[in-house]
Every structure is written in C-alpha cells, then in structure tokens.
Design an enzyme around this catalytic site. Structure first.
Site, short mmCIF file in Angstrom:
data_model
loop_
_atom_site.label_atom_id
_atom_site.label_comp_id
_atom_site.label_asym_id
_atom_site.label_seq_id
_atom_site.Cartn_x
_atom_site.Cartn_y
_atom_site.Cartn_z
N LYS A 85 -8.35 24.46 -23.98
CA LYS A 85 -7.85 24.61 -22.61
C LYS A 85 -7.98 26.06 -22.13
O LYS A 85 -8.46 26.33 -21.02
CB LYS A 85 -6.39 24.15 -22.53
CG LYS A 85 -5.64 24.59 -21.31
CD LYS A 85 -6.22 24.00 -20.02
CE LYS A 85 -5.82 24.82 -18.82
NZ LYS A 85 -5.09 24.12 -17.85
N CYS A 123 -2.98 29.93 -13.11
CA CYS A 123 -3.72 29.49 -14.31
C CYS A 123 -4.82 30.47 -14.68
O CYS A 123 -4.76 31.12 -15.71
CB CYS A 123 -4.35 28.13 -14.05
SG CYS A 123 -3.15 26.94 -13.46
N1 SAJ Z 1 -12.35 31.37 -7.15
C1 SAJ Z 1 -13.31 32.28 -6.74
N2 SAJ Z 1 -14.62 31.90 -6.82
C2 SAJ Z 1 -15.01 30.67 -7.25
C3 SAJ Z 1 -14.02 29.75 -7.67
C4 SAJ Z 1 -12.69 30.14 -7.60
O1 SAJ Z 1 -13.01 33.41 -6.35
O2 SAJ Z 1 -16.22 30.40 -7.26
C5 SAJ Z 1 -10.93 31.78 -7.12
C6 SAJ Z 1 -10.07 30.92 -6.20
O3 SAJ Z 1 -10.16 31.34 -4.86
C7 SAJ Z 1 -8.68 31.13 -6.78
C8 SAJ Z 1 -8.98 31.25 -8.28
O4 SAJ Z 1 -10.35 31.56 -8.39
O5 SAJ Z 1 -8.11 32.33 -6.33
C9 SAJ Z 1 -8.66 30.01 -9.10
O6 SAJ Z 1 -9.04 28.85 -8.38
P1 SAJ Z 1 -9.80 27.61 -9.06
O7 SAJ Z 1 -10.04 26.60 -8.01
O8 SAJ Z 1 -10.98 28.08 -9.81
O9 SAJ Z 1 -8.79 27.11 -10.18
P2 SAJ Z 1 -7.25 26.69 -10.23
O10 SAJ Z 1 -6.49 27.87 -10.73
O11 SAJ Z 1 -6.79 26.07 -8.96
O12 SAJ Z 1 -7.33 25.54 -11.35
C10 SAJ Z 1 -7.87 25.85 -12.62
C11 SAJ Z 1 -8.87 24.75 -13.02
N3 SAJ Z 1 -9.62 25.15 -14.21
C12 SAJ Z 1 -10.98 25.09 -14.24
O13 SAJ Z 1 -11.64 24.73 -13.29
C13 SAJ Z 1 -11.62 25.49 -15.52
C14 SAJ Z 1 -8.10 23.45 -13.29
O14 SAJ Z 1 -8.99 22.45 -13.77
C15 SAJ Z 1 -6.98 23.71 -14.31
O15 SAJ Z 1 -6.24 22.51 -14.58
C16 SAJ Z 1 -6.04 24.73 -13.71
O16 SAJ Z 1 -6.79 25.95 -13.55
C17 SAJ Z 1 -4.88 24.92 -14.66
O17 SAJ Z 1 -3.78 24.44 -14.32
O18 SAJ Z 1 -5.05 25.47 -15.75
#
Ligand code: SAJ
Length: 415
Positions: free
Chosen positions: A213, A267
């Site tokens: 994870k 996360c």
């Molecule tokens: N972000 C970027 N660029 C991107 C993608 C995301 O800057 O290309 C930023 C987002 O704006 C945000 C942050 O990253 O600030 C995190 O957003 P996210 O959509 O990537 O992830 P979370 O935190 O909403 O959810 C993640 C997910 N993990 C993965 O995709 C590996 C989710 O599946 C997990 O269950 C969750 O963390 C968790 O609870 O651990």
C-alpha cells in the site's frame, strides 16, 4: 468458519463510513463507531457527514433497512474493521496513537473466533503491533503474532485503496491486498471482503501488504514529484511543461503525471514518510520526491509575488482551495497553503473562488484582506488570476474572461 455477519467498524471517516455502507447494503449487520457524537447522530439520521458521490444514498438506504447504525463505543461482533487516521507528526514520523486507541476500545468486547482487520494505511509492522496491543489487553485470549493459525483471534491488514471522488465505485471494483498475521487470518479476512469486492483479492503476509500500500502512494508521489520538478525546469527554460509532458507521453513506455501547485490530501503527502521512517538510509528517491513536492507551493507563491510587485494594490484571484479537483476536502491542501501565504504577504487584496465550500476556513478568514466570491466575480475583479485546483467549473471558464490579466495556471487546464 462461516463468513462474519455482524461487523463493527471503528472510525466513520472517508474509508470507514463507505465501507460500513457497502457491507450493510449487501446484507451484513454493521455497527459503526466514532468518537465524534455529531458524526454518529448524522449517520443515525441517515445522513452522510461529508460529501462523496453516491455515499449519501448508500448511508440513508442502509440506515433505513436497519442494517447500519452508529454509536460511540464498540460492541461485540464477528469481525472488527479499524479505519482510523494514521497522520504524521511534526518530525515526519508516524502517529499510530489512533490505532492503539482503537485496539484499546475493541479489546474488552473481543471473543474467541473474532477477526480484526486494520484498513488504515500503516507503517510496516503495525498490524503485528496491533496483535500485540490486543494481547496485552486480553491475556485470556491468544493472538496470531505468537499463536499463528491456532490463535483465538485473527488479525489481518487490508489497506484501503480507494480514490476520493470515486470511493463508492472503487470500494467494489478495485483489487484488494490482504495480509494476514497468519495464513488463516488472511483467509478469514478474504471471506469478509469477498462480500463487497468484485476485483481480485490477493493474499499475503501483513508486513508485505502494509508495504504494498505504501509503495502505491510513494510511486504516485515520485511520479508527481518528477512532473513538478520538470515544471520548474521548463519555467526556467521559458517553455510549456504541459506540452513537454504531452509530447513525452506519446512514447509507448512513458506516462508522466501532471504537475500542480504541490501534492495534498491525507495520503500521498503523508504515506511516503512511513517508508522513509522505516528505512531512512535507503529511501533516498522517495524522500527527495517528498521534498520536491513540498517545495512547490512556496515556488508558486514566489512566482506570483514577483509578478504582483509590478502593481499598486493588485487584486489576486485564487481559484480553488481543496487538495484536488471536485472534492470538498481541504486537508494538506497546497492551494490553501498558497492562498494563506499570499494573504500573509499583504501585496494587495486576495479574492477566492471555491465552489465546494460555503465559507473560508476560519484560520484564513481571520487573517483579513481576503473574501470568498463566485468564480466569475473573482476573475472579473482580478489583475492576477491564479488557478490552483482543476475543478470542472474552472475548466469551463471562457478564455475571453481572462484577457488582459496575468494568468498562473498551475494545472495547465486553460492551455
Ligand atoms: N496530483 C498532481 N498531479 C497528478 C495527480 C495528482 O499534482 O497527476 C495531486 C492532486 O492534485 C492531489 C494529490 O496529488 O493534491 C493527491 O491526489 P490523488 O488523486 O493522486 O490521490 P489521493 O490522495 O486522492 O488518493 C490516493 C490514491 N492512491 C493512488 O492513486 C496510488 C488512492 O487510490 C488511495 O486509496 C489514497 O491515496 C489513499 O487513501 O491512500
């Protein structure tokens, strides 16, 4: 042993409540436990205390069917699911106190034959510790860290993997990884999760599941850190990072993620530190990615401040406060941090548009010199428009409305 039918879920937040609703709507009897009385009352009225697509209807249905109810203290059950926060402390080490408190709370009601599943994202070794914490509080029962498959109580880790905004879909469709403190523990947890999971369920040991994870979120953080580093390099070179990434991603084996104002949420901005804590000398890339992503908000503030200094009393419109698009969650949000820093700089007036909140967060409002307005008004008033979150509403902004303004589009949505 039969699949559990009466479930007690400890922690009714972004993971615990959707899990409770999903299990209850499939016919299990679920009692949810939370320490916040307001959360418990809302759920018992059939309401979801936070917004997430399809959650409200699942909660109201499960409560109306009599399958889900909430309370403030754990009750006897066949299986317990712990879904409490695992934040980091100031020194970037994991705070396991919520898990220990959950262990303390369920220990008195444990019975032989029970299953305890930890869903909270946790540093390596936490599930084993959970088994030990329970054993210390219940010396009359045996636990799997020293009785393996012969233990009275089974303990496993089934890390949540759902994406905020898609939780109710992903809770069903995603594959699950289940790590048992013993093989029997993993098998019993599989029987529980098979009730809701349409994806595949992969069994392993508890520490491997914990690390799997953490590796998922660290992988994403490293990839976003790469994109954020590229964005600063491209600014330096005077070229468009989004075009660079779009072109690089035309290669069949390249898939760079998108740069932004920084990485937020509870996360991805947190979990990689658990790996750094577990192996500080080896986790060099993971630590550096964290540092790059954590530096991005102050880089954005610096760029806006440079531009604002050319104006007398400029109006700066900050579009978006949440940690990512189309959610109402402000936790660890780089957009909120940037907006707060800009207000503190006092370079002019700041107007904020955030369609997913009704009021500015109290700490930000208390600074003064900042107002929450609608998107059109924010853009119209502004000399400088700073897009921080790629909400659908902002994507739809007509380009003509931006004419004559200095635009910082940290997400590349108006290219
Ligand atoms: N972000 C970027 N660029 C991107 C993608 C995301 O800057 O290309 C930023 C987002 O704006 C945000 C942050 O990253 O600030 C995190 O957003 P996210 O959509 O990537 O992830 P979370 O935190 O909403 O959810 C993640 C997910 N993990 C993965 O995709 C590996 C989710 O599946 C997990 O269950 C969750 O963390 C968790 O609870 O651990």
């Amino acid at each position: 042993m039969a699949a559990p039918s009466r479930i007690c879920i400890v922690g009714l937040g972004y993971i615990g409540l959707p899990t409770a609703a999903a299990l209850a709507t499939r016919g299990l009897d679920v009692v949810g436990v939370d320490v916040v009385p307001g959360v418990v009352d809302a759920i018992n009225r059939g309401e979801a205390p936070f917004s997430e697509p399809d959650l409200a209807v699942a909660v109201s249905g499960a409560v109306a069917m009599g399958r889900l109810r909430a309370t403030t203290a754990p009750e006897a059950a066949d299986a317990f699911v712990i879904a409490v926060p695992t934040p980091i402390r100031e020194d970037q080490t994991a705070d396991r106190s919520y898990i220990e408190a959950a262990a303390e709370a369920i220990a008195p009601v444990l019975r032989p034959g029970n299953l305890v599943v930890l869903e909270s994202t946790s540093p390596p070794g936490t599930t084993l510790r959970l088994s030990r914490w329970l054993a210390e509080r219940r010396p009359d029962l045996t636990f799997p860290h020293d009785h393996q498959d012969a233990a009275d109580v089974n303990v496993a880790h089934c890390p949540e993997r759902v994406l905020p905004g898609r939780i109710m879909i992903e809770i069903v469709m995603n594959d699950r990884v289940i790590g048992g403190v013993s093989p029997t523990c993993a098998e019993r947890a599989r029987d529980l999760y098979a009730v809701v999971t349409q994806g595949r369920i992969h069994l392993t040991d508890a520490t491997t599941a914990e690390m799997a994870k953490l590796s998922e979120n660290a992988y994403r953080d490293v990839n976003i850190g790469y994109a954020n580093e590229l964005s600063m390099i491209c600014d330096h070179l005077g070229i468009d990072v989004h075009e660079v990434i779009e072109l690089a991603n035309r290669h069949p084996r390249v898939n760079v993620l998108q740069p932004g104002p920084g990485v937020g949420g509870h996360c991805i901005a947190v979990d990689p530190w658990f790996i750094v804590e577990a192996a500080p000398e080896h986790a060099r890339l993971i630590r550096t990615a964290r540092e790059v992503n954590e530096s991005k908000p102050s880089y954005v503030v610096g760029e806006v401040v440079k531009s604002a200094q050319r104006y007398r009393d400029p109006v700066i419109a900050c579009l978006g406060l949440t940690f990512k698009a189309d959610v109402d969650d402000l936790r660890e949000s780089p957009a909120l941090r940037i907006t707060t820093d800009l207000v503190r700089h006092g370079l002019g007036r700041v107007v904020v548009a955030e369609p997913h909140v009704d009021a500015l967060p109290a700490d930000l409002a208390a600074l003064g010199g900042v107002r929450l307005v609608d998107t059109a008004a924010a853009i119209e008033e502004a000399d400088i428009v700073l897009l921080l979150v790629d909400h659908a509403e902002f994507r739809g902004v007509k380009r003509a409305a931006l004419r004559g303004k200095v635009v910082f589009d940290t997400r590349g949505v108006w290219r």
